[in-house]
Design a protein around this motif. Sequence first.
Motif, PDB file in Angstrom:
ATOM      1  N   PRO A  75       0.811  -1.224   0.000  1.00 13.43           N
ATOM      2  CA  PRO A  75       0.000   0.000   0.000  1.00 13.43           C
ATOM      3  C   PRO A  75       0.839   1.267   0.000  1.00 13.43           C
ATOM      4  O   PRO A  75       1.934   1.301   0.562  1.00 13.43           O
ATOM      5  CB  PRO A  75      -0.812  -0.122   1.291  1.00 13.43           C
ATOM      6  CG  PRO A  75       0.006  -1.012   2.169  1.00 13.43           C
ATOM      7  CD  PRO A  75       0.681  -1.981   1.254  1.00 13.43           C
ATOM      8  N   ASP A  76       0.316   2.307  -0.635  1.00 14.18           N
ATOM      9  CA  ASP A  76       0.982   3.606  -0.632  1.00 14.18           C
ATOM     10  C   ASP A  76       0.844   4.289   0.721  1.00 14.18           C
ATOM     11  O   ASP A  76       1.710   5.072   1.117  1.00 14.18           O
ATOM     12  CB  ASP A  76       0.393   4.506  -1.719  1.00 14.18           C
ATOM     13  CG  ASP A  76       0.650   3.981  -3.122  1.00 14.18           C
ATOM     14  OD1 ASP A  76       1.704   3.350  -3.323  1.00 14.18           O
ATOM     15  OD2 ASP A  76      -0.203   4.191  -4.001  1.00 14.18           O
ATOM     16  N   GLN A  77      -0.268   4.009   1.403  1.00 14.97           N
ATOM     17  CA  GLN A  77      -0.512   4.578   2.718  1.00 14.97           C
ATOM     18  C   GLN A  77      -0.955   3.480   3.677  1.00 14.97           C
ATOM     19  O   GLN A  77      -1.590   2.508   3.274  1.00 14.97           O
ATOM     20  CB  GLN A  77      -1.584   5.661   2.663  1.00 14.97           C
ATOM     21  CG  GLN A  77      -1.168   6.911   1.896  1.00 14.97           C
ATOM     22  CD  GLN A  77      -2.242   7.978   1.958  1.00 14.97           C
ATOM     23  OE1 GLN A  77      -3.434   7.683   1.925  1.00 14.97           O
ATOM     24  NE2 GLN A  77      -1.836   9.244   2.051  1.00 14.97           N
ATOM     25  N   ILE A  78      -0.616   3.661   4.952  1.00 16.06           N
ATOM     26  CA  ILE A  78      -1.013   2.716   5.995  1.00 16.06           C
ATOM     27  C   ILE A  78      -1.495   3.522   7.193  1.00 16.06           C
ATOM     28  O   ILE A  78      -0.759   4.378   7.700  1.00 16.06           O
ATOM     29  CB  ILE A  78       0.153   1.800   6.414  1.00 16.06           C
ATOM     30  CG1 ILE A  78       0.643   0.973   5.230  1.00 16.06           C
ATOM     31  CG2 ILE A  78      -0.280   0.879   7.559  1.00 16.06           C
ATOM     32  CD1 ILE A  78       1.890   0.154   5.536  1.00 16.06           C
ATOM     33  N   ALA A  79      -2.715   3.262   7.619  1.00 14.37           N
ATOM     34  CA  ALA A  79      -3.249   3.908   8.818  1.00 14.37           C
ATOM     35  C   ALA A  79      -2.886   3.048  10.026  1.00 14.37           C
ATOM     36  O   ALA A  79      -3.169   1.850  10.045  1.00 14.37           O
ATOM     37  CB  ALA A  79      -4.756   4.064   8.706  1.00 14.37           C
ATOM     38  N   VAL A  80      -2.245   3.646  11.013  1.00 14.48           N
ATOM     39  CA  VAL A  80      -1.799   2.913  12.199  1.00 14.48           C
ATOM     40  C   VAL A  80      -2.349   3.606  13.440  1.00 14.48           C
ATOM     41  O   VAL A  80      -2.336   4.836  13.542  1.00 14.48           O
ATOM     42  CB  VAL A  80      -0.262   2.853  12.282  1.00 14.48           C
ATOM     43  CG1 VAL A  80       0.178   2.026  13.481  1.00 14.48           C
ATOM     44  CG2 VAL A  80       0.321   2.265  11.014  1.00 14.48           C
ATOM     45  N   ASP A  81      -2.823   2.804  14.368  1.00 17.37           N
ATOM     46  CA  ASP A  81      -3.364   3.393  15.595  1.00 17.37           C
ATOM     47  C   ASP A  81      -3.428   2.320  16.671  1.00 17.37           C
ATOM     48  O   ASP A  81      -3.182   1.136  16.406  1.00 17.37           O
ATOM     49  CB  ASP A  81      -4.747   3.975  15.347  1.00 17.37           C
ATOM     50  CG  ASP A  81      -5.098   5.099  16.323  1.00 17.37           C
ATOM     51  OD1 ASP A  81      -4.340   5.281  17.301  1.00 17.37           O
ATOM     52  OD2 ASP A  81      -6.121   5.757  16.126  1.00 17.37           O
ATOM     53  N   ASP A 133       8.155  -0.177   3.654  1.00 14.32           N
ATOM     54  CA  ASP A 133       9.215   0.820   3.775  1.00 14.32           C
ATOM     55  C   ASP A 133       8.967   2.055   2.908  1.00 14.32           C
ATOM     56  O   ASP A 133       9.444   3.155   3.234  1.00 14.32           O
ATOM     57  CB  ASP A 133      10.563   0.204   3.421  1.00 14.32           C
ATOM     58  CG  ASP A 133      11.075  -0.705   4.526  1.00 14.32           C
ATOM     59  OD1 ASP A 133      10.459  -0.724   5.610  1.00 14.32           O
ATOM     60  OD2 ASP A 133      12.078  -1.416   4.305  1.00 14.32           O
ATOM     61  N   ASP A 134       8.229   1.889   1.799  1.00 11.10           N
ATOM     62  CA  ASP A 134       7.967   3.029   0.918  1.00 11.10           C
ATOM     63  C   ASP A 134       6.607   3.665   1.176  1.00 11.10           C
ATOM     64  O   ASP A 134       6.228   4.617   0.491  1.00 11.10           O
ATOM     65  CB  ASP A 134       8.043   2.586  -0.550  1.00 11.10           C
ATOM     66  CG  ASP A 134       9.461   2.160  -0.949  1.00 11.10           C
ATOM     67  OD1 ASP A 134      10.417   2.722  -0.388  1.00 11.10           O
ATOM     68  OD2 ASP A 134       9.583   1.264  -1.803  1.00 11.10           O
ATOM     69  N   LEU A 194      10.736   5.621   8.895  1.00  9.92           N
ATOM     70  CA  LEU A 194       9.545   5.471   8.066  1.00  9.92           C
ATOM     71  C   LEU A 194       8.799   6.801   7.966  1.00  9.92           C
ATOM     72  O   LEU A 194       8.700   7.539   8.935  1.00  9.92           O
ATOM     73  CB  LEU A 194       8.623   4.409   8.675  1.00  9.92           C
ATOM     74  CG  LEU A 194       9.216   2.990   8.746  1.00  9.92           C
ATOM     75  CD1 LEU A 194       8.307   2.071   9.551  1.00  9.92           C
ATOM     76  CD2 LEU A 194       9.435   2.431   7.339  1.00  9.92           C
ATOM     77  N   ARG A 195       8.297   7.095   6.784  1.00 13.31           N
ATOM     78  CA  ARG A 195       7.585   8.347   6.564  1.00 13.31           C
ATOM     79  C   ARG A 195       6.217   8.305   7.247  1.00 13.31           C
ATOM     80  O   ARG A 195       5.530   7.286   7.211  1.00 13.31           O
ATOM     81  CB  ARG A 195       7.377   8.605   5.068  1.00 13.31           C
ATOM     82  CG  ARG A 195       8.643   8.897   4.298  1.00 13.31           C
ATOM     83  CD  ARG A 195       8.315   9.322   2.872  1.00 13.31           C
ATOM     84  NE  ARG A 195       7.601   8.271   2.141  1.00 13.31           N
ATOM     85  CZ  ARG A 195       6.386   8.414   1.626  1.00 13.31           C
ATOM     86  NH1 ARG A 195       5.721   9.556   1.763  1.00 13.31           N
ATOM     87  NH2 ARG A 195       5.822   7.419   0.957  1.00 13.31           N
TER      88      ARG A 195
END
Length: 212
Positions: free
Chosen positions: A78-84, A136-137, A157-158
């Motif tokens: 995925p280009d984006q990952i939501a983490v919480d 990583d990306d 990590l961004r």
Amino acid sequence: MAEIDCLDSSFEWIDLDFVERERTPQFAIQVGIQLHIAGLSLSNTKQYLDTLGVERSRTAIHNWVQKADLQPDSTASPDQIAVDETVIQVNDQRRWLFAAVDPQTNEFLHVRLFQTRNAGTTMLFLDELRDKQQVDDAEFLVDNAGSLKAALDRLGLRFRVEKHGNRNSIERVFREVKRRTSSFSNTFSNAAMATAESWLQTFAVWWNRCQS
């Protein structure tokens, strides 16, 4: 979408390698696991199996879910990952549920349950996520939780702080998890940490199927 709407006759996602001398027909084990994770209580799942001529206890059904040891698995990058992380009640104790979700698909990428939230557990969760997924990306979407931002920065990590937008996906997932864990008193009653975590990971597998 209610998970019960996802019921079908496909059971390939339920690995029965744990079955050895189990006297119950394998299809009944798969049906029992699917029904319970889809929303039926252990009691109602037992009653349904009774109509199939398979009389097993609630404990037996609970043990099937545990022994199957299902884990969310994805080959996506995925280009984006939501983490919480969020607090849930396990056996009247506050426990921390960590999750990573692909906001484009609403699928779980990784889920863990910890006794506490600190720098160590946050790093462990992210390290495990990196081992499982190509992240990583990706750009991580987080709230203002200092421990998450510090851990992501330490790992190089961004990340971006976002309270709405694509990060809403993980809020929806958490709302459903909390609804499910509070709906059935027999899900986490007298449950050990490992038992609760195994149920949550199995639920994550089922949730991912519902999103496809």
